[in-house]
Design an enzyme around this catalytic site. Structure first.
Site, PDB file in Angstrom:
ATOM      1  N   LYS A 208      44.937  63.708  27.031  1.00  0.00           N
ATOM      2  CA  LYS A 208      44.129  62.884  25.760  1.00  0.00           C
ATOM      3  C   LYS A 208      44.213  63.858  24.764  1.00  0.00           C
ATOM      4  O   LYS A 208      44.437  63.697  23.429  1.00  0.00           O
ATOM      5  CB  LYS A 208      42.525  63.026  25.509  1.00  0.00           C
ATOM      6  CG  LYS A 208      41.936  62.631  24.834  1.00  0.00           C
ATOM      7  CD  LYS A 208      40.334  62.085  24.632  1.00  0.00           C
ATOM      8  CE  LYS A 208      39.844  61.643  24.164  1.00  0.00           C
ATOM      9  NZ  LYS A 208      38.238  61.729  24.055  1.00  0.00           N
ATOM     10  N   GLU A 214      46.232  73.251  31.810  1.00  0.00           N
ATOM     11  CA  GLU A 214      47.273  72.388  33.360  1.00  0.00           C
ATOM     12  C   GLU A 214      48.767  71.896  33.207  1.00  0.00           C
ATOM     13  O   GLU A 214      49.492  71.373  33.633  1.00  0.00           O
ATOM     14  CB  GLU A 214      46.562  71.999  34.305  1.00  0.00           C
ATOM     15  CG  GLU A 214      45.426  73.498  34.804  1.00  0.00           C
ATOM     16  CD  GLU A 214      44.713  73.077  33.546  1.00  0.00           C
ATOM     17  OE1 GLU A 214      43.216  73.180  34.263  1.00  0.00           O
ATOM     18  OE2 GLU A 214      44.338  72.614  32.768  1.00  0.00           O
ATOM     19  N   GLY A 269      37.715  61.278  28.768  1.00  0.00           N
ATOM     20  CA  GLY A 269      38.663  61.690  30.457  1.00  0.00           C
ATOM     21  C   GLY A 269      38.801  60.838  31.281  1.00  0.00           C
ATOM     22  O   GLY A 269      39.262  59.906  32.225  1.00  0.00           O
ATOM     23  N   ARG A 270      37.045  61.047  32.325  1.00  0.00           N
ATOM     24  CA  ARG A 270      37.191  60.444  33.079  1.00  0.00           C
ATOM     25  C   ARG A 270      36.936  58.554  33.193  1.00  0.00           C
ATOM     26  O   ARG A 270      36.326  57.871  34.168  1.00  0.00           O
ATOM     27  CB  ARG A 270      36.220  61.260  34.031  1.00  0.00           C
ATOM     28  CG  ARG A 270      34.733  61.505  32.973  1.00  0.00           C
ATOM     29  CD  ARG A 270      33.813  62.567  33.740  1.00  0.00           C
ATOM     30  NE  ARG A 270      32.443  62.363  32.502  1.00  0.00           N
ATOM     31  CZ  ARG A 270      32.406  63.287  31.135  1.00  0.00           C
ATOM     32  NH1 ARG A 270      33.836  63.675  31.171  1.00  0.00           N
ATOM     33  NH2 ARG A 270      31.460  63.335  30.596  1.00  0.00           N
ATOM     34  N   GLU A 355      30.782  65.031  36.291  1.00  0.00           N
ATOM     35  CA  GLU A 355      30.759  66.062  34.812  1.00  0.00           C
ATOM     36  C   GLU A 355      30.475  65.348  33.877  1.00  0.00           C
ATOM     37  O   GLU A 355      29.967  65.266  32.997  1.00  0.00           O
ATOM     38  CB  GLU A 355      32.567  65.758  34.710  1.00  0.00           C
ATOM     39  CG  GLU A 355      33.339  66.334  33.604  1.00  0.00           C
ATOM     40  CD  GLU A 355      34.814  66.547  33.908  1.00  0.00           C
ATOM     41  OE1 GLU A 355      35.195  67.236  34.175  1.00  0.00           O
ATOM     42  OE2 GLU A 355      34.916  65.639  32.869  1.00  0.00           O
ATOM     43  N   HIS A 386      33.058  61.958  63.281  1.00  0.00           N
ATOM     44  CA  HIS A 386      33.246  62.988  63.907  1.00  0.00           C
ATOM     45  C   HIS A 386      33.858  64.442  63.211  1.00  0.00           C
ATOM     46  O   HIS A 386      34.582  65.629  63.844  1.00  0.00           O
ATOM     47  CB  HIS A 386      34.703  62.306  64.783  1.00  0.00           C
ATOM     48  CG  HIS A 386      34.705  61.454  65.628  1.00  0.00           C
ATOM     49  ND1 HIS A 386      35.154  61.291  66.692  1.00  0.00           N
ATOM     50  CD2 HIS A 386      35.172  60.013  64.795  1.00  0.00           C
ATOM     51  CE1 HIS A 386      34.534  60.506  67.232  1.00  0.00           C
ATOM     52  NE2 HIS A 386      34.685  59.222  66.785  1.00  0.00           N
ATOM     53  N   LYS A 510      38.066  77.049  30.533  1.00  0.00           N
ATOM     54  CA  LYS A 510      39.101  77.063  29.728  1.00  0.00           C
ATOM     55  C   LYS A 510      39.242  78.207  28.965  1.00  0.00           C
ATOM     56  O   LYS A 510      40.265  78.567  29.175  1.00  0.00           O
ATOM     57  CB  LYS A 510      39.278  75.990  29.646  1.00  0.00           C
ATOM     58  CG  LYS A 510      39.622  74.472  30.037  1.00  0.00           C
ATOM     59  CD  LYS A 510      39.737  73.768  29.302  1.00  0.00           C
ATOM     60  CE  LYS A 510      39.766  72.003  30.465  1.00  0.00           C
ATOM     61  NZ  LYS A 510      40.178  71.089  29.149  1.00  0.00           N
TER      62      LYS A 510
END
Length: 546
Positions: A208, A214, A269-270, A355, A386, A510
């Site tokens: 964005k 990263e 963003g999410r 978040e 399991h 960050k």
């Protein structure tokens, strides 16, 4: 938007008292008291999704008190404020309008005296034209070859949303191979690049701000690889694209103007998979299916906006979650999609919930005294049975669960889907009702005397779950399901009096990481670090000869 401490409401206090009346009632007793419990505690959505919340530790009184709580917190007003573009993201002074990205009514949504729907439609048309060019082979790489692979470089919402959708809709996948790079760990990008040919691969750099460390670090590595391996000034214009709000940074990076797909500051963003950030989705399943994804979300949006609270699916599920986290003091919720294509769905919801609502400061600026977001976790299909389902059935933790399954499988081989459905139903029934032991100390004692091993098989039940059955996993139904959970997050944030659309905790990490990175190359470590961090840095520098 009203800023109301939920614990000061009349409904919260009544819920507190009601909890002591109901906390020891078993789910099996609730079913015995109400022979129509399934009918009374389930909601059908558009003949595509059925939500059964009957296997919860709730009564009609519980639901009514929870609905009263939502009314005291002015939930309906908050919903209208979001849909009308009010600045409900107060800490960042922004509107929250991911719903505009799938708005099919063509109604105007005005921000700063501009109708944002004009730019939304313009960008959708650009996504349509570009995805069609790539899929049909009209767009060529720098050596004139057709595109065969797409690499999405992003992190957080720019990764998890598109990745989850392309995995969930693999049954609709075309010939293009879609890859995702998110981690700053060099292994991630190295392993992806081993699978692709630069001549036939396009790269989508999704950030964005176009400054996410990263993402830009991985993009810079790619830039070096382009220069080293292609030796072509045309590579960027043919193979590199930016999905961002900050177009100036994308241009400075070297992205051609026509290769920039824009989204806006009112898209978190999410919540960005519906925007240009979801370009990899359109490339994977085609634009028509991408439109169906948007349409499914839009139909759920309309349900959320217009349905009365008592039959509003996101509202009901959010209220039930608040009931558990704040009165039973459960700490986690589990998501179990019984469909292998949806294996990323629990990871996606982890970010969406944690978040958004992982906050400890309320909208008044005070420390909260109530629980906000539960920890979200889960796994697909019968794998968890399991593994950790042992804890769900016999452990000391109460874990509310959502079980999700399609009625119609994309891969109906032999009797696999019938067995999958049998396991799905068996787990929700067993969690709710336990096994045949009667909850009575004398009875258990007698059984224990007769057969010690039988005692260890005791499962009390009374473990709550929601069952969500989709007719089939399609772009349309998946869009509705994602939208359902988005609105559930919103409702919880409103009632719990927190801001759901910022993520300052992420920003802290960050900032500290940036400081440590620079100090890695200093001879003297900065005195502001604690002894543990200094010790770990020294070991790292020693082992790397720094």
């Amino acid at each position: 938007m009203k800023n109301i401490n939920p614990t000061n409401t009349v409904a919260w206090k009544k819920l507190h008292n009601h909890f002591f009346d109901i906390k020891n009632i078993h789910i099996k007793d609730l079913f015995n008291l109400d022979k129509n419990r399934f009918t009374n505690y389930s909601i059908s959505f558009n003949n595509e999704i059925l939500v059964d919340f009957s296997k919860n530790r709730i009564t009609k009184k519980t639901l009514q008190l929870l609905l009263d709580l939502s009314k005291e917190c002015y939930l309906s007003d908050a919903i209208k404020n979001m849909f009308s573009g009010k600045l409900i993201n107060k800490t960042e002074n922004r509107s929250v309008l991911h719903i505009a990205l799938r708005n099919k009514l063509n109604n105007k949504i005005i921000i700063n005296n501009l109708d944002i729907m004009f730019s939304v439609k313009k960008e959708l048309k650009k996504i349509k034209n570009f995805s069609n060019e790539i899929i049909k082979g009209y767009w060529k790489g720098y050596t004139g070859k057709n595109i065969s692979d797409v690499v999405n470089i992003g992190i957080g919402g720019s990764h998890l949303g598109p990745y989850m959708v392309t995995e969930s809709l693999k049954a609709y996948k075309n010939h293009l191979n879609i890859h995702y790079v998110s981690n700053i760990d060099g292994t991630n990008i190295i392993e992806v690049l081993k699978k692709v040919n630069l001549e036939t691969t396009i790269f989508l750099i999704a950030s964005k701000s176009f400054s996410t460390d990263e993402t830009i670090s991985n993009a810079n590595y790619l830039k070096d690889q382009f220069s080293f391996k292609t030796n072509s000034i045309n590579y960027f214009s043919k193979h590199c694209f930016a999905l961002c709000e900050n177009t100036s940074s994308a241009l400075n990076f070297g992205i051609h103007k026509k290769n920039i797909f824009k989204f806006w500051d009112w898209v978190g963003g999410r919540y960005s998979l519906w925007s240009a950030s979801g370009l990899s989705i359109a490339l994977s399943i085609g634009f028509k299916n991408f439109e169906l994804l948007l349409y499914g979300a839009y139909i759920m949006d309309q349900h959320f906006l217009n349905e009365k609270l008592s039959t509003n699916i996101p509202v009901i599920l959010a209220l039930i979650s608040i009931w558990y986290t704040n009165f039973f003091h459960t700490e986690t919720e589990a998501i179990f999609p019984y469909d292998e294509y949806m294996h990323v769905f629990p990871d996606y919801l982890q970010q969406s919930f944690m978040e958004s609502n992982g906050k400890s400061i309320d909208r008044n600026g005070n420390l909260v005294t109530w629980n906000t977001s539960p920890i979200i976790w889960g796994q697909s299909g019968t794998n968890g049975q399991h593994s950790f389902f042992q804890l769900l059935h016999q452990g000391t933790n109460l874990v509310p669960c959502d079980f999700i399954i399609p009625s119609i499988s994309h891969n109906p081989i032999n009797n696999h889907h019938e067995k999958l459905l049998s396991n799905f139903l068996a787990q929700t029934q067993s969690l709710a009702f336990g096994n045949d032991f009667y909850i009575n100390k004398e009875k258990i004692s007698n059984d224990f005397i007769k057969n010690k091993n039988s005692f260890y098989k005791f499962c009390n039940g009374n473990k709550p779950s929601n069952s969500i059955i989709l007719k089939k996993i399609t772009p349309y139904s998946l869009g509705s399901l994602i939208s359902l959970y988005e609105h559930k997050v919103f409702v919880q944030g409103i009632i719990l009096n927190i801001f759901s659309f910022d993520q300052w905790g992420v920003e802290l990490g960050k900032s500290v990481a940036n400081n440590i990175y620079h100090d890695l190359f200093c001879n003297n470590l900065h005195k502001k670090y604690d002894s543990s961090t200094i010790g770990l840095l020294k070991i790292y520098k020693k082992w790397n000869n720094l």
